[in-house]
Design a protein around this motif. Sequence first.
Motif, PDB file in Angstrom:
ATOM      1  N   PRO A 174     -10.549  11.709   3.239  1.00  0.00           N
ATOM      2  CA  PRO A 174     -10.531  10.216   2.081  1.00  0.00           C
ATOM      3  C   PRO A 174      -9.728   9.945   2.018  1.00  0.00           C
ATOM      4  CG  PRO A 174     -12.307  10.876   2.357  1.00  0.00           C
ATOM      5  CD  PRO A 174     -11.912  12.194   3.019  1.00  0.00           C
ATOM      6  N   GLU A 175      -8.950  10.756   0.829  1.00  0.00           N
ATOM      7  CA  GLU A 175      -8.073  10.270  -0.354  1.00  0.00           C
ATOM      8  C   GLU A 175      -6.334   9.959   0.661  1.00  0.00           C
ATOM      9  OE1 GLU A 175      -5.607  14.899  -0.368  1.00  0.00           O
ATOM     10  OE2 GLU A 175      -7.852  14.642   0.194  1.00  0.00           O
ATOM     11  N   SER A 176      -6.546  10.066   1.821  1.00  0.00           N
ATOM     12  CA  SER A 176      -5.528   9.476   2.952  1.00  0.00           C
ATOM     13  C   SER A 176      -5.043   7.944   3.293  1.00  0.00           C
ATOM     14  CB  SER A 176      -5.285   9.783   4.009  1.00  0.00           C
ATOM     15  OG  SER A 176      -6.726   9.609   4.816  1.00  0.00           O
ATOM     16  N   THR A 177      -6.739   7.619   2.245  1.00  0.00           N
ATOM     17  CA  THR A 177      -6.878   5.939   3.312  1.00  0.00           C
ATOM     18  C   THR A 177      -5.647   5.276   2.745  1.00  0.00           C
ATOM     19  OG1 THR A 177      -8.669   6.104   3.405  1.00  0.00           O
ATOM     20  CG2 THR A 177      -8.593   4.123   3.062  1.00  0.00           C
ATOM     21  N   HIS A 178      -5.012   5.393   1.076  1.00  0.00           N
ATOM     22  CA  HIS A 178      -4.540   4.718   0.350  1.00  0.00           C
ATOM     23  C   HIS A 178      -3.275   4.343   1.290  1.00  0.00           C
ATOM     24  CE1 HIS A 178      -2.433   3.563  -4.113  1.00  0.00           C
ATOM     25  NE2 HIS A 178      -2.803   2.120  -3.066  1.00  0.00           N
ATOM     26  N   GLN A 179      -2.676   5.358   1.192  1.00  0.00           N
ATOM     27  CA  GLN A 179      -1.187   5.532   1.742  1.00  0.00           C
ATOM     28  C   GLN A 179      -1.736   5.593   3.188  1.00  0.00           C
ATOM     29  OE1 GLN A 179       1.772   5.843   1.935  1.00  0.00           O
ATOM     30  NE2 GLN A 179       2.579   7.863   2.402  1.00  0.00           N
ATOM     31  N   VAL A 180      -2.577   5.348   4.291  1.00  0.00           N
ATOM     32  CA  VAL A 180      -2.327   4.599   4.945  1.00  0.00           C
ATOM     33  C   VAL A 180      -2.881   2.889   5.685  1.00  0.00           C
ATOM     34  CG1 VAL A 180      -3.927   4.242   7.472  1.00  0.00           C
ATOM     35  CG2 VAL A 180      -3.336   7.028   6.636  1.00  0.00           C
ATOM     36  N   THR A 181      -3.427   2.637   4.702  1.00  0.00           N
ATOM     37  CA  THR A 181      -3.240   1.021   4.058  1.00  0.00           C
ATOM     38  C   THR A 181      -1.309   0.598   3.969  1.00  0.00           C
ATOM     39  OG1 THR A 181      -5.174   1.340   3.491  1.00  0.00           O
ATOM     40  CG2 THR A 181      -3.546  -0.536   3.091  1.00  0.00           C
ATOM     41  N   TRP A 182      -0.149   1.349   2.852  1.00  0.00           N
ATOM     42  CA  TRP A 182       0.808   1.056   3.177  1.00  0.00           C
ATOM     43  C   TRP A 182       1.523   1.798   4.491  1.00  0.00           C
ATOM     44  CZ3 TRP A 182       3.945  -0.149  -0.709  1.00  0.00           C
ATOM     45  CH2 TRP A 182       4.018  -0.617  -2.250  1.00  0.00           C
ATOM     46  N   LEU A 183       0.955   2.725   5.156  1.00  0.00           N
ATOM     47  CA  LEU A 183       1.584   2.528   5.953  1.00  0.00           C
ATOM     48  C   LEU A 183       1.756   1.876   7.460  1.00  0.00           C
ATOM     49  CD1 LEU A 183       3.863   4.686   8.198  1.00  0.00           C
ATOM     50  CD2 LEU A 183       1.429   6.046   8.530  1.00  0.00           C
ATOM     51  N   PHE A 184       0.001   1.196   7.962  1.00  0.00           N
ATOM     52  CA  PHE A 184      -0.306   0.408   8.500  1.00  0.00           C
ATOM     53  C   PHE A 184       0.274  -1.496   8.437  1.00  0.00           C
ATOM     54  CE2 PHE A 184      -1.451   3.370  10.340  1.00  0.00           C
ATOM     55  CZ  PHE A 184      -1.227   3.585  11.851  1.00  0.00           C
ATOM     56  N   GLY A 185       1.072  -1.599   6.658  1.00  0.00           N
ATOM     57  CA  GLY A 185       1.012  -2.567   6.667  1.00  0.00           C
ATOM     58  C   GLY A 185       2.100  -2.878   6.645  1.00  0.00           C
ATOM     59  N   ASP A 186       2.725  -4.730   6.306  1.00  0.00           N
ATOM     60  CA  ASP A 186       3.810  -4.801   7.042  1.00  0.00           C
ATOM     61  C   ASP A 186       5.414  -4.568   6.182  1.00  0.00           C
ATOM     62  OD1 ASP A 186       3.279  -7.025   8.231  1.00  0.00           O
ATOM     63  OD2 ASP A 186       3.632  -8.395   6.699  1.00  0.00           O
ATOM     64  N   ARG A 187       5.032  -3.277   5.255  1.00  0.00           N
ATOM     65  CA  ARG A 187       6.099  -2.815   5.094  1.00  0.00           C
ATOM     66  C   ARG A 187       6.238  -1.335   4.948  1.00  0.00           C
ATOM     67  NH1 ARG A 187       7.483  -3.403  -1.320  1.00  0.00           N
ATOM     68  NH2 ARG A 187       6.717  -5.720  -1.795  1.00  0.00           N
ATOM     69  N   GLY A 188       5.431  -1.053   6.888  1.00  0.00           N
ATOM     70  CA  GLY A 188       5.129   0.207   6.996  1.00  0.00           C
ATOM     71  C   GLY A 188       6.395   0.919   8.137  1.00  0.00           C
ATOM     72  N   ILE A 189       7.580  -0.140   8.997  1.00  0.00           N
ATOM     73  CA  ILE A 189       8.581  -0.234   9.459  1.00  0.00           C
ATOM     74  C   ILE A 189       9.665  -1.084   8.943  1.00  0.00           C
ATOM     75  CG2 ILE A 189       9.437  -0.210  11.410  1.00  0.00           C
ATOM     76  CD1 ILE A 189       6.607  -0.772  12.451  1.00  0.00           C
ATOM     77  N   PRO A 190      10.154  -0.282   7.773  1.00  0.00           N
ATOM     78  CA  PRO A 190      11.324  -0.935   7.166  1.00  0.00           C
ATOM     79  C   PRO A 190      12.583  -1.456   8.083  1.00  0.00           C
ATOM     80  CG  PRO A 190      10.711   1.269   5.688  1.00  0.00           C
ATOM     81  CD  PRO A 190      10.716   0.843   7.078  1.00  0.00           C
ATOM     82  N   ALA A 191      13.103  -2.514   8.029  1.00  0.00           N
ATOM     83  CA  ALA A 191      13.940  -3.386   9.106  1.00  0.00           C
ATOM     84  C   ALA A 191      15.831  -2.228   8.528  1.00  0.00           C
ATOM     85  CB  ALA A 191      14.496  -4.551   8.597  1.00  0.00           C
ATOM     86  N   THR A 192      15.784  -1.559   7.460  1.00  0.00           N
ATOM     87  CA  THR A 192      16.677  -0.953   7.089  1.00  0.00           C
ATOM     88  C   THR A 192      17.113  -0.399   6.270  1.00  0.00           C
ATOM     89  OG1 THR A 192      18.680  -2.028   5.720  1.00  0.00           O
ATOM     90  CG2 THR A 192      18.286  -3.020   7.808  1.00  0.00           C
ATOM     91  N   TYR A 193      17.471   0.925   5.993  1.00  0.00           N
ATOM     92  CA  TYR A 193      17.239   2.122   4.579  1.00  0.00           C
ATOM     93  C   TYR A 193      18.084   1.371   4.106  1.00  0.00           C
ATOM     94  CZ  TYR A 193      16.814   6.601   7.565  1.00  0.00           C
ATOM     95  OH  TYR A 193      16.345   7.333   8.940  1.00  0.00           O
ATOM     96  N   ARG A 194      18.715   0.058   3.625  1.00  0.00           N
ATOM     97  CA  ARG A 194      19.093  -1.003   2.285  1.00  0.00           C
ATOM     98  C   ARG A 194      17.479  -1.841   2.177  1.00  0.00           C
ATOM     99  NH1 ARG A 194      23.156  -4.183   3.919  1.00  0.00           N
ATOM    100  NH2 ARG A 194      22.633  -4.277   6.137  1.00  0.00           N
ATOM    101  N   HIS A 195      17.083  -1.956   2.941  1.00  0.00           N
ATOM    102  CA  HIS A 195      16.432  -3.161   2.727  1.00  0.00           C
ATOM    103  C   HIS A 195      14.994  -2.579   2.314  1.00  0.00           C
ATOM    104  CE1 HIS A 195      19.101  -5.496   4.469  1.00  0.00           C
ATOM    105  NE2 HIS A 195      19.286  -6.564   3.475  1.00  0.00           N
ATOM    106  N   MET A 196      14.557  -1.497   1.844  1.00  0.00           N
ATOM    107  CA  MET A 196      13.928  -0.821   1.359  1.00  0.00           C
ATOM    108  C   MET A 196      13.835  -0.482  -0.106  1.00  0.00           C
ATOM    109  SD  MET A 196      13.108   3.169   3.315  1.00  0.00           S
ATOM    110  CE  MET A 196      14.047   4.072   2.959  1.00  0.00           C
ATOM    111  N   ASN A 197      12.388  -0.161  -1.051  1.00  0.00           N
ATOM    112  CA  ASN A 197      12.391   0.557  -1.829  1.00  0.00           C
ATOM    113  C   ASN A 197      12.146   2.022  -1.893  1.00  0.00           C
ATOM    114  OD1 ASN A 197      12.370  -2.075  -3.439  1.00  0.00           O
ATOM    115  ND2 ASN A 197       9.933  -2.209  -3.960  1.00  0.00           N
ATOM    116  N   GLY A 198      12.541   3.063  -3.400  1.00  0.00           N
ATOM    117  CA  GLY A 198      12.221   4.300  -2.866  1.00  0.00           C
ATOM    118  C   GLY A 198      11.323   4.742  -4.373  1.00  0.00           C
ATOM    119  N   TYR A 199      10.421   4.682  -3.924  1.00  0.00           N
ATOM    120  CA  TYR A 199      10.266   6.266  -5.310  1.00  0.00           C
ATOM    121  C   TYR A 199       9.975   7.564  -5.780  1.00  0.00           C
ATOM    122  CZ  TYR A 199       8.145   1.499  -4.371  1.00  0.00           C
ATOM    123  OH  TYR A 199       7.547  -0.092  -4.329  1.00  0.00           O
TER     124      TYR A 199
END
Length: 492
Positions: A174-199
């Motif tokens: 269940p600890e994966s629930t947060h990241q899975v929500t990120w992954l399947f949200g709108d930011r899950g497929i960046p348009a390019t490497y230039r148009h995404m944040n890094g962390y």
Amino acid sequence: MTTQDDLRPILTTESGAPVADNQNTETAGVGGPALIQDQLLFEKLAHFNRERIPERVVHARGAGAYGTFTVTADVTAYTRAAFLSEVGKQTETFLRFSTVAGNLGAADAVRDPRGFALKFYTEEGNYDLVGNNTPVFFIKDAIKFPDFIHTQKRDPYTGSQEADNVWDFWGLSPESTHQVTWLFGDRGIPATYRHMNGYGSHTYQWQNEAGEYFWVKYHFKTDQGIRNLTQSEANRLAGEDPDSHQRDLREAIERGEFPRWTVQVQIMPAADAAEYRFNPFDLTKVWPHADYPPIEIGTLELNRNPDNIFAEVEQSVFSPAHFVPGIGPSPDKMLQGRLFAYADAHRYRVGINADHLPVNRPHATEARTNSRDGHLYDGRHGRQKNYEPNTFGGPAQTGRPLWSAVPVAGATGNHVAPSHAEDDDFGQAGALYRLMSADEQQRLIAGLAGFIAKVSADRDDIVERAVENFRTADADYGRRLDEAVRELRKQR
């Protein structure tokens, strides 16, 4: 009469002998079989067979570029790292982007986290910051990492990624629930490497000249703006141009449109960690910005393409264990495992002397070690002694640790990470869902449901367990997802 061909350098063998004929194999007579004495033929074929090293188990598919990090704020109150010592100081960098699950020949435009691995060529040695385009991850303990990756890779029987495996593991974790929500949200497929944040994702330690230490998290905010693909757009692009992200990065730099990121850190005084409402070393959690506002410290610009993808992108190696004075690890259990695993992966994949390659060796200082020999050793040490201490002028230790010691107590054992007041696996996932607009929520539900519905028809238990995690995060989230999955499974 001298021709243009006369001015060209002479083609040679690997040993430097001139090549007389690079077009025709030596044979026993016209039309006869090849002769074993044609060493150019065998040299070329043998080298060709060995031109590719094993691909990375994870993050195999990637692209990279060189750039510059520039300090824009005084952070000497927090760290003694030399490359962060004054405003305006610049450090050469190399950044490798990647997808996690796909192999080397996979498409770029897929729903998958993006690796964001950054090497700073500092005057105190190379500092590697290994992160993703998401501030959190699927698991919080490195002992689960091989199991997690096995679920994302090809099943040993079917040879394909299986929804059963993915959702069985995520449902039981269940600890994966947060990241899975990120992954399947709108930011899950960046348009390019230039148009995404890094962390940096993990928590790290900074130590100042006085010996005080702080906990930090890194954020790289794209100056190009966030752009993403819908699932249908990604499906089309992956088929039409599998190299879309790599091509976009290379061509943008060729045009002089250098990608830039604003670099920020969140800083937590060491004394805050024990009583903070979340475990600050839990990779499945973020530090809310209201608690620790991000502080701008610099800019990152990519401005030079590699000349050879294999030599500089595929053979580049990154390890979170590559620290410099004033920066160190935290008790983050995922980070602790990666301190070993990343460097060990490169020793296997590239070789024990991988750090000698141009893309990996220090650019602003010199590496001085007593390590010798092994595959591809270049003899750089000459006749120097290979032990320490010695009386022959060899390199000596400084006696000053790179980072601060952290107090520990208690018995050894396989301990669960300490629990803080608001620690759970679902709260931040639910909060992320509620931050989304109605349209974003709908796309999230559709993406999750489409994947969960692929679970085998006779394994409703896997489906129910997976949906229950999202229901626990937010009742509306779970209800809508349950309805969408049921409808799709009826249609199968």
